[in-house]
Motif scaffolding. Structure first.
Motif, PDB file in Angstrom:
ATOM      1  N   SER A 108      -1.803  68.230 123.214  1.00 47.13           N
ATOM      2  CA  SER A 108      -0.750  68.777 122.824  1.00 47.13           C
ATOM      3  C   SER A 108       0.318  67.730 122.213  1.00 47.13           C
ATOM      4  N   ILE A 109       0.436  66.597 122.728  1.00 46.14           N
ATOM      5  CA  ILE A 109       1.039  65.632 122.052  1.00 46.14           C
ATOM      6  C   ILE A 109       0.667  64.630 121.168  1.00 46.14           C
ATOM      7  N   ARG A 110      -0.412  65.229 120.401  1.00 46.86           N
ATOM      8  CA  ARG A 110      -1.041  64.362 119.442  1.00 46.86           C
ATOM      9  C   ARG A 110       0.002  63.633 118.331  1.00 46.86           C
ATOM     10  N   PRO A 111       1.037  64.498 118.029  1.00 43.50           N
ATOM     11  CA  PRO A 111       2.026  63.599 117.067  1.00 43.50           C
ATOM     12  C   PRO A 111       2.727  62.621 117.491  1.00 43.50           C
ATOM     13  N   VAL A 112       2.833  62.490 118.843  1.00 44.22           N
ATOM     14  CA  VAL A 112       3.474  61.194 119.423  1.00 44.22           C
ATOM     15  C   VAL A 112       2.596  60.010 119.269  1.00 44.22           C
ATOM     16  N   PHE A 113       1.234  60.318 119.356  1.00 49.84           N
ATOM     17  CA  PHE A 113       0.334  59.374 119.268  1.00 49.84           C
ATOM     18  C   PHE A 113       0.541  58.781 117.586  1.00 49.84           C
ATOM     19  N   LEU A 114       0.650  59.628 116.994  1.00 50.17           N
ATOM     20  CA  LEU A 114       0.656  59.077 115.270  1.00 50.17           C
ATOM     21  C   LEU A 114       2.122  58.443 115.290  1.00 50.17           C
TER      22      LEU A 114
END
Length: 302
Positions: free
Chosen positions: A217-223
């Motif tokens: 759910s926090i994939r955008p933070v990885f990017l």
């Protein structure tokens, strides 16, 4: 008299409406000149015959051809791939791991969070200098182990041309992983707790909740973290200068240090400008897709 007062009131109203623009205008003009103006000038130098001094005669791709024929530039590119790859992967792993551990509401969380974040408050010059002392075989970690009786211990990466770039990775990871931890921790604290409670009630284990629900759910933070770290990797200059000076020889050169050396030590202004434009292209290749995805996502949400 009435017409004069009306003109004054209109003028005051116009000033009030445009006050923010008037205040920002000088800094905006300075940014245009000193940032974008010099980018354009550097781009022109990269297509000129410049060597020690600027020459504005058009030379086509000559400087780029000379650049890619230089072994030192190939070493710098290889080092960037090694440094950037390890730096990003290790920072993501450590940052995510530390964030997950701190997310367990452990004691002294505030103290630990401050300790992990503190290195980011230091300049890369300070970080490079400190790690240069720590990794120096004559007065750092290796000497300490010898003094403790471990005479066979050896850690000479700082003066070993095959491993010098990895010392830059160590210092950079130490400084940036706490910042990535803070990004992940903020994202973890923003996950909907109702979903987590429902998973607990269904009997899901803690590792499964993190790997199956929270982290996806926090994939955008990885990017975002990858973009920030890649940007730092491409622009790394002061850390390398303070830690290894690009050496031994030029074994730990990065494109940023190569550009500086060509411009101010080798008097090759054209090649330096060409390398600067290659760095700019690399940064743009990272940032433009990210901005496009963010803007596209914002339009969809809107």
């Amino acid at each position: 008299m009435g017409a004069s007062s009306s003109t004054e009131s209109n003028l005051m109203a116009s000033l009030q409406r445009n006050l923010s623009k008037i205040v920002v205008a000088p800094s905006f003009a300075a940014s245009l000149f000193f940032v974008y103006g010099f980018i354009i000038w550097t781009a022109w130098m990269a297509f000129s015959k410049s060597r020690m001094m600027p020459v504005y005669d058009w030379a086509g791709l000559r400087q780029y051809e000379r650049l890619w024929q230089m072994e030192r530039w190939h070493v710098a590119i290889e080092n960037l791939l090694i440094f950037g790859g390890l730096f990003i992967v290790i920072c993501l792993f450590l940052g995510c791991l530390l964030a997950v551990l701190l997310d367990q509401r452990i004691r002294a969380e505030g103290v630990l969070r401050t300790v992990f974040l503190y290195p980011m408050a230091l300049s890369f010059i300070v970080t490079g200098t400190v790690w240069k002392w720590i990794l120096n075989p004559g007065l750092g970690l290796e000497k300490m182990m010898h003094d403790l009786g471990w005479a066979t211990f050896k850690f000479d990466w700082l003066v070993n041309s095959d491993f010098a770039i990895y010392t830059v990775v160590i210092a950079a990871v130490w400084q940036a992983s706490g910042f990535i931890m803070a990004m992940f921790l903020a994202a973890l604290r923003g996950v909907d707790q109702d979903i987590i409670r429902a998973a607990y009630m269904d009997g899901a284990s803690l590792p499964r909740i993190y790997f199956g629900i929270i982290i996806p759910s926090i994939r955008p933070v990885f990017l975002s973290a990858i973009v920030v770290l890649a940007h730092l990797a491409v622009k790394s200059f002061d850390l390398v200068i303070a830690l290894t000076g690009g050496g031994p020889g030029y074994s730990s050169d990065l494109p940023a240090t190569f550009m500086y050396t060509m411009a101010f030590q080798r008097n090759q202004l054209g090649i330096s400008a060409a390398s600067a434009m290659m760095m700019l292209a690399t940064v743009m290749a990272i940032i433009v897709p990210y901005l496009y995805s963010e803007l596209r996502g914002g339009k969809k949400n809107g």
